[in-house]
Design a protein around this motif. Structure first.
Motif, PDB file in Angstrom:
ATOM      1  N   ALA A  96      -8.626   3.845  -2.199  1.00 41.00           N
ATOM      2  CA  ALA A  96      -7.250   4.190  -3.012  1.00 41.00           C
ATOM      3  C   ALA A  96      -6.191   5.060  -2.279  1.00 41.00           C
ATOM      4  O   ALA A  96      -5.134   5.042  -2.329  1.00 41.00           O
ATOM      5  N   LEU A  97      -6.818   6.110  -1.474  1.00 39.32           N
ATOM      6  CA  LEU A  97      -6.101   6.993  -1.030  1.00 39.32           C
ATOM      7  C   LEU A  97      -5.542   6.270   0.342  1.00 39.32           C
ATOM      8  O   LEU A  97      -4.304   6.659   0.642  1.00 39.32           O
ATOM      9  N   TRP A  98      -6.216   5.504   0.941  1.00 44.97           N
ATOM     10  CA  TRP A  98      -5.272   4.729   1.955  1.00 44.97           C
ATOM     11  C   TRP A  98      -4.338   3.975   1.611  1.00 44.97           C
ATOM     12  O   TRP A  98      -3.107   3.906   2.447  1.00 44.97           O
ATOM     13  N   CYS A  99      -4.526   3.444   0.322  1.00 45.89           N
ATOM     14  CA  CYS A  99      -3.283   2.648  -0.188  1.00 45.89           C
ATOM     15  C   CYS A  99      -2.192   3.507  -0.550  1.00 45.89           C
ATOM     16  O   CYS A  99      -0.811   3.254  -0.109  1.00 45.89           O
ATOM     17  N   ARG A 100      -2.515   4.647  -0.925  1.00 39.64           N
ATOM     18  CA  ARG A 100      -1.241   5.668  -1.180  1.00 39.64           C
ATOM     19  C   ARG A 100      -0.632   5.901   0.157  1.00 39.64           C
ATOM     20  O   ARG A 100       0.548   6.178   0.210  1.00 39.64           O
ATOM     21  N   LEU A 101      -1.423   6.106   1.322  1.00 40.13           N
ATOM     22  CA  LEU A 101      -0.766   6.325   2.498  1.00 40.13           C
ATOM     23  C   LEU A 101       0.135   5.284   2.828  1.00 40.13           C
ATOM     24  O   LEU A 101       1.128   5.418   3.376  1.00 40.13           O
ATOM     25  N   LEU A 102      -0.317   4.091   2.719  1.00 35.14           N
ATOM     26  CA  LEU A 102       0.590   2.985   3.040  1.00 35.14           C
ATOM     27  C   LEU A 102       1.928   3.062   2.368  1.00 35.14           C
ATOM     28  O   LEU A 102       2.835   2.461   2.777  1.00 35.14           O
ATOM     29  N   ALA A 103       1.472   3.128   0.910  1.00 35.77           N
ATOM     30  CA  ALA A 103       2.933   3.344   0.280  1.00 35.77           C
ATOM     31  C   ALA A 103       3.837   4.413   0.549  1.00 35.77           C
ATOM     32  O   ALA A 103       5.036   4.172   0.594  1.00 35.77           O
TER      33      ALA A 103
END
Length: 452
Positions: free
Chosen positions: A273-280
């Motif tokens: 989930a944190l990685w997806c926040r970084l992508l966002a």
């Protein structure tokens, strides 16, 4: 446990919390003889004390089952002193494997005037050439694959090994049970398993003070043998392949490349989930992962659920090590996993000049990347909570000047700090072996030794 292992490898997390509660409840009730301690290394919210409890229970049944055979053998050890200490390394990974890639220059660099180095192998030759190089680095290379546990222990004892070093722990295809027969007077847990073996059959664990601070001793059955820098060796002359184009590596021509080449079972819902926040937070960026056909579809679906276009997850095919190191240079920033950190994948990234952001927990496995970063003098890349991890990774990804300055420091430090100084590392490790052996000769019990 097979179902749990399968769900972790597939990154199916719907029942992860249920599994965690069930497994820890079994450990707390003292019924963990069917739960491999390895399972707990990547399980979120598990303490080092709980990992030791599982290891103790795992070995308790096995020790009981082999008691009669061990009593019948009842190995005794030679009196007197040889001019050289005889070291035995025990593993099934004496081929093209991460453990051997890390250790090969150490094996080749051992001081043959002070040590005799034996290998005890119970794994096949994969035909890729590393086995032959390894065989040349040892005084004797002994194939024990066809032997039983007891027969292997007898062979090691017959050879008069002074210090037996297990390189596997509770990882796949292990035969760590050989150590329970006590074929050598001093026995050591080293490198292959990032945690305690439990029981009373292993005297020392090779570590460093970041990995296992003195106040964590209760979580380990072994005494700490402290190296002055990082516990992990790394070859100084690992060849780096040619830098491919981004297109050839399956990457877009533009955009920031976040990377994690850890195995899929190390990924947790919180980290993903944190990685997806970084992508966002970084438009045009991509997340470069190691290809795993069992996990790829689930991870793309999960990304979509987090509002991320699935095509922004890219999966790298397995490559020979030289080619892999070459393409790894295309990553902009490596993102670590928690609670099971990157190990060889972390030092490989640092070797080719790519920074890694990590979050350190309280277990051995969760502090490995931090150990490496201390040894290369980049402690600012170590965080202690996921909020700090996210903020640091986002800052580096969105501030090119900050990242460029960090990469320059990494390149400067690469051959001037201890992490990749395999010659100094080898001498330091040999110093620990000598200290272990002197304590044994003096009739002293194992105790914490090494760097203060």
């Amino acid at each position: 446990m097979r179902l749990y292992n399968l769900t972790r490898r597939m990154c199916e997390w719907d029942e992860l919390e249920m599994w965690r509660g069930r497994i820890l409840s079994i450990v707390a009730r003292g019924e963990a003889s069917t739960i491999s301690p390895f399972i707990l290394l990547a399980m979120p919210q598990v303490s080092a004390i709980e990992q030791r409890a599982c290891a103790d229970l795992w070995m308790k049944t096995r020790l009981a089952d082999s008691a009669a055979k061990r009593d019948a053998l009842a190995f005794r050890f030679r009196e007197g002193v040889r001019t050289k200490i005889r070291i035995g390394y025990l593993s099934c990974d004496f081929h093209e494997h991460a453990t051997s890639l890390l250790l090969i220059e150490l094996f080749e660099g051992h001081d043959d005037e002070r040590f005799e180095i034996f290998a005890y192998s119970y794994g096949a030759d994969d035909g890729k050439g590393m086995r032959q190089r390894l065989e040349k680095s040892f005084e004797r290379f002994v194939d024990i694959e066809a032997l039983s546990i007891a027969e292997a222990a007898e062979a090691i004892h017959r050879d008069g090994i002074d210090i037996l070093i297990d390189l596997k722990g509770y990882t796949r295809n292990t035969r760590t049970e050989i150590l329970t027969f006590r074929p050598a007077p001093v026995q050591v847990n080293y490198l292959g398993y990032p945690g305690t073996l439990g029981g009373d059959f292993c005297d020392y664990i090779i570590t460093d003070r970041f990995l296992t601070p003195p106040d964590s001793a209760a979580a380990y059955s072994e005494s700490f043998a402290y190296l002055p820098d990082s516990y992990q060796p790394h070859s100084r002359y690992s060849a780096i392949g040619a830098l491919p184009s981004r297109a050839a590596a399956g990457l877009p021509e533009e955009g920031f490349v976040f990377c994690c080449f850890n195995q899929a079972y190390k990924i947790t819902p919180e980290i993903f989930a944190l990685w997806c926040r970084l992508l966002a937070g970084c438009p045009g960026s991509v997340l470069w992962l190691l290809k795993d056909a069992m996990a790829e579809g689930n991870l793309r679906n999960l990304a979509f659920q987090h509002g991320i276009e699935p095509s922004r997850l890219l999966f790298a095919e397995a490559k020979p090590q030289i080619e892999h190191l070459g393409r790894l240079q295309l990553a902009d920033l490596v993102l670590d996993t928690l609670p099971y950190n990157a190990h060889t994948t972390a030092s490989d990234a640092l070797w080719v000049g790519v920074p890694i952001v990590t979050c350190a927990g309280d277990t051995f496995a969760s502090r490995v990347a931090g150990s490496l970063l201390h040894a290369i003098d980049l402690p600012e890349l170590i965080t202690t909570n996921l909020h700090g991890y996210f903020e640091l990774a986002l800052s580096l990804a969105t501030k090119p000047a900050q990242l460029a300055q960090l990469k320059q420091r990494l390149l400067t430090n690469r051959l001037t700090t201890p992490l990749f100084d395999i010659l100094a590392y080898t001498r330091n490790l040999e110093g620990l072996f000598e200290a272990m052996w002197q304590r044994h000769l003096a009739g002293q019990a194992p105790a914490a030794i090494g760097a203060v």
